[in-house]
Motif scaffolding. Sequence first.
Motif, PDB file in Angstrom:
ATOM      1  N   ASP A  75       0.850  -1.192   0.000  1.00 49.12           N
ATOM      2  CA  ASP A  75       0.000   0.000   0.000  1.00 49.12           C
ATOM      3  C   ASP A  75       0.883   1.238   0.000  1.00 49.12           C
ATOM      4  OD1 ASP A  75       0.688   0.560   2.849  1.00 49.12           O
ATOM      5  OD2 ASP A  75      -0.507  -1.239   3.207  1.00 49.12           O
ATOM      6  N   CYS A  76       0.271   2.378  -0.257  1.00 51.49           N
ATOM      7  CA  CYS A  76       1.021   3.635  -0.275  1.00 51.49           C
ATOM      8  C   CYS A  76       0.050   4.796  -0.098  1.00 51.49           C
ATOM      9  CB  CYS A  76       1.806   3.792  -1.580  1.00 51.49           C
ATOM     10  SG  CYS A  76       0.765   3.979  -3.041  1.00 51.49           S
ATOM     11  N   ASN A  77       0.594   5.968   0.204  1.00 48.23           N
ATOM     12  CA  ASN A  77      -0.198   7.196   0.236  1.00 48.23           C
ATOM     13  C   ASN A  77       0.673   8.335  -0.263  1.00 48.23           C
ATOM     14  OD1 ASN A  77       1.109   8.580   2.684  1.00 48.23           O
ATOM     15  ND2 ASN A  77       0.469   6.613   3.561  1.00 48.23           N
ATOM     16  N   PHE A  78       0.018   9.404  -0.753  1.00 47.27           N
ATOM     17  CA  PHE A  78       0.707  10.500  -1.401  1.00 47.27           C
ATOM     18  C   PHE A  78       0.440  11.823  -0.681  1.00 47.27           C
ATOM     19  CE2 PHE A  78      -0.289   7.276  -4.565  1.00 47.27           C
ATOM     20  CZ  PHE A  78       0.943   7.084  -5.190  1.00 47.27           C
ATOM     21  N   HIS A  79       1.379  12.750  -0.846  1.00 46.04           N
ATOM     22  CA  HIS A  79       1.198  14.096  -0.316  1.00 46.04           C
ATOM     23  C   HIS A  79       0.036  14.769  -1.042  1.00 46.04           C
ATOM     24  CE1 HIS A  79       2.175  18.393   0.428  1.00 46.04           C
ATOM     25  NE2 HIS A  79       2.666  17.933   1.566  1.00 46.04           N
ATOM     26  N   GLU A  80      -0.620  15.666  -0.359  1.00 43.09           N
ATOM     27  CA  GLU A  80      -1.810  16.312  -0.931  1.00 43.09           C
ATOM     28  C   GLU A  80      -1.514  17.111  -2.188  1.00 43.09           C
ATOM     29  OE1 GLU A  80      -1.526  20.166   2.095  1.00 43.09           O
ATOM     30  OE2 GLU A  80      -3.180  18.752   2.251  1.00 43.09           O
ATOM     31  N   SER A  81      -0.251  17.486  -2.414  1.00 45.51           N
ATOM     32  CA  SER A  81       0.091  18.271  -3.601  1.00 45.51           C
ATOM     33  C   SER A  81       0.293  17.394  -4.840  1.00 45.51           C
ATOM     34  CB  SER A  81       1.370  19.075  -3.352  1.00 45.51           C
ATOM     35  OG  SER A  81       2.486  18.222  -3.152  1.00 45.51           O
ATOM     36  N   VAL A  82       0.337  16.071  -4.664  1.00 46.11           N
ATOM     37  CA  VAL A  82       0.620  15.161  -5.776  1.00 46.11           C
ATOM     38  C   VAL A  82      -0.645  14.909  -6.591  1.00 46.11           C
ATOM     39  CG1 VAL A  82       1.378  12.828  -6.397  1.00 46.11           C
ATOM     40  CG2 VAL A  82       2.493  14.058  -4.533  1.00 46.11           C
ATOM     41  N   ARG A  83      -0.524  15.025  -7.932  1.00 45.06           N
ATOM     42  CA  ARG A  83      -1.617  14.697  -8.849  1.00 45.06           C
ATOM     43  C   ARG A  83      -1.328  13.346  -9.499  1.00 45.06           C
ATOM     44  NH1 ARG A  83      -0.531  19.747 -10.837  1.00 45.06           N
ATOM     45  NH2 ARG A  83      -0.141  18.865 -12.903  1.00 45.06           N
ATOM     46  N   LEU A  84      -2.350  12.499  -9.553  1.00 47.64           N
ATOM     47  CA  LEU A  84      -2.187  11.128 -10.036  1.00 47.64           C
ATOM     48  C   LEU A  84      -2.845  10.911 -11.401  1.00 47.64           C
ATOM     49  CD1 LEU A  84      -3.030   9.418  -6.635  1.00 47.64           C
ATOM     50  CD2 LEU A  84      -0.757   9.772  -7.597  1.00 47.64           C
ATOM     51  N   ASP A  85      -2.975  11.976 -12.187  1.00 48.52           N
ATOM     52  CA  ASP A  85      -3.689  11.901 -13.461  1.00 48.52           C
ATOM     53  C   ASP A  85      -3.128  10.818 -14.388  1.00 48.52           C
ATOM     54  OD1 ASP A  85      -4.979  14.035 -12.361  1.00 48.52           O
ATOM     55  OD2 ASP A  85      -3.968  15.550 -13.588  1.00 48.52           O
ATOM     56  N   SER A  86      -1.806  10.707 -14.468  1.00 46.28           N
ATOM     57  CA  SER A  86      -1.198   9.750 -15.396  1.00 46.28           C
ATOM     58  C   SER A  86      -0.483   8.616 -14.676  1.00 46.28           C
ATOM     59  CB  SER A  86      -0.215  10.479 -16.320  1.00 46.28           C
ATOM     60  OG  SER A  86       0.818  11.088 -15.572  1.00 46.28           O
ATOM     61  N   PHE A  87      -0.743   8.456 -13.405  1.00 50.73           N
ATOM     62  CA  PHE A  87      -0.025   7.455 -12.624  1.00 50.73           C
ATOM     63  C   PHE A  87      -0.306   6.040 -13.114  1.00 50.73           C
ATOM     64  CE2 PHE A  87       0.474   4.768  -8.752  1.00 50.73           C
ATOM     65  CZ  PHE A  87       1.834   4.949  -8.577  1.00 50.73           C
ATOM     66  N   ASP A  88      -1.546   5.759 -13.456  1.00 53.42           N
ATOM     67  CA  ASP A  88      -1.899   4.418 -13.907  1.00 53.42           C
ATOM     68  C   ASP A  88      -1.287   4.106 -15.267  1.00 53.42           C
ATOM     69  OD1 ASP A  88      -3.267   1.910 -13.798  1.00 53.42           O
ATOM     70  OD2 ASP A  88      -4.665   2.720 -15.274  1.00 53.42           O
ATOM     71  N   MET A  89      -1.132   5.124 -16.091  1.00 52.52           N
ATOM     72  CA  MET A  89      -0.632   4.915 -17.446  1.00 52.52           C
ATOM     73  C   MET A  89       0.882   4.732 -17.486  1.00 52.52           C
ATOM     74  SD  MET A  89      -1.116   7.403 -20.735  1.00 52.52           S
ATOM     75  CE  MET A  89      -2.889   7.423 -20.429  1.00 52.52           C
ATOM     76  N   ASP A  90       1.622   5.619 -16.815  1.00 48.77           N
ATOM     77  CA  ASP A  90       3.083   5.565 -16.939  1.00 48.77           C
ATOM     78  C   ASP A  90       3.808   5.700 -15.599  1.00 48.77           C
ATOM     79  OD1 ASP A  90       2.611   8.200 -16.350  1.00 48.77           O
ATOM     80  OD2 ASP A  90       3.214   8.975 -18.311  1.00 48.77           O
ATOM     81  N   ARG A  91       3.073   5.552 -14.485  1.00 52.12           N
ATOM     82  CA  ARG A  91       3.663   5.626 -13.139  1.00 52.12           C
ATOM     83  C   ARG A  91       4.407   6.945 -12.910  1.00 52.12           C
ATOM     84  NH1 ARG A  91       0.073   2.547 -11.743  1.00 52.12           N
ATOM     85  NH2 ARG A  91       0.474   0.349 -11.240  1.00 52.12           N
ATOM     86  N   THR A  92       3.779   8.026 -13.357  1.00 50.14           N
ATOM     87  CA  THR A  92       4.359   9.359 -13.201  1.00 50.14           C
ATOM     88  C   THR A  92       3.539  10.181 -12.223  1.00 50.14           C
ATOM     89  OG1 THR A  92       5.216   9.316 -15.456  1.00 50.14           O
ATOM     90  CG2 THR A  92       5.054  11.463 -14.403  1.00 50.14           C
ATOM     91  N   LEU A  93       4.233  10.866 -11.297  1.00 52.84           N
ATOM     92  CA  LEU A  93       3.597  11.756 -10.332  1.00 52.84           C
ATOM     93  C   LEU A  93       3.851  13.201 -10.758  1.00 52.84           C
ATOM     94  CD1 LEU A  93       4.866  10.031  -7.050  1.00 52.84           C
ATOM     95  CD2 LEU A  93       2.734   9.576  -8.275  1.00 52.84           C
TER      96      LEU A  93
END
Length: 350
Positions: free
Chosen positions: A157-175
């Motif tokens: 599992d994991c969690n992200f800082h509130e400033s992080v956008r996950l728009d393309s995370f599923d596609m290319d694992r980019t934050l």
Amino acid sequence: MYCSYEKILIGSAFFFHQDFGYVQTTSTEVLKSYVFNEPIVVDAARLQPLGPAAIFMQGTKRMPGTAVTKSVVANEPGGRKREEIFVDIIEKISVTFSSSGYILTSEIDGTIQMKSYLSGNPEIRLALNEDLSIGRGGGTIYDYRSSSGSGAVILDDCNFHESVRLDSFDMDRTLSLVPPDGEFPVMNYRMTQEFKPPFRINCLIEEAGQLKAEVIIKVRAEFPSNITANTIAVQMPLPKYTTRASFELEPGAVGQRTDFKEANKKLEWGLKKIVGGSEHTLRAKLTFSQESHANLTKEAGPVSMTFTIPMYNVSRLQVKYLQIAKKSSSYNPYRWVRYVTQANSYVARI
């Protein structure tokens, strides 16, 4: 007098030249702003009495107190602020070995820590492994369907800082994020997938005559030879009736220390560094005040170990690239990506 003065000057230069043993700058112009080589003669009769803290408030030829919280080379020649960003992947690992050397439990608690000295808060894109999967089912905690399948790196599992956008995370694992001021965790993660532990620990304790016993501890580094661990400490509780311990190290051993803490009946073995692929052995001869009426292995141990390994991580989680939005064609800030592995609870039963 001359040699002593030169040693101090050279030592000061190296202090600001490196950070955790890694070269930060070779610019003499930058180092000049940190090292002052002309002596300052002060009339003692003109000085006011100083308390312990007041000494840092006097004089103009010293760095301000905030220097310790900033980058070692935060300013360019001419006083311009140096544009740079630090990303640290810090992993604290917990491993428990059985008496026969098998891994009973293993876990990684990791964080991607960021500290930015970029002016104007530009947008940053941080790419991780493309084969990264989150969750035991191969997906993510956000119900993404990963095209990479099971993947080579699986986080529980994991969690992200509130400033992080996950728009393309599923596609290319980019934050994507606009970093806030100061230091902050971009991502925290946990991993219980089986991994190769950085050290193997073997320990044996057996009777060696009346009121005597011998302990043999072997530590082997399982990481590559181009990696070096430092500040290693090994501890082992001894039977409560132990009165004396004498130690024997390998021939030619350097940077090692041993101690018997009689107050709490503990054996301590410290090593300044361990190079990957190497093995080190400690022998300890124990003297008891009474005979043992039980199995020695039940009255001693377990062996515990602490260490730090720079530029190494066991999860194989990687920052593939760190992209910063350009303000102009000449804008090219410094990027620092560092990996650190530390022991959280590293224990071997005997």
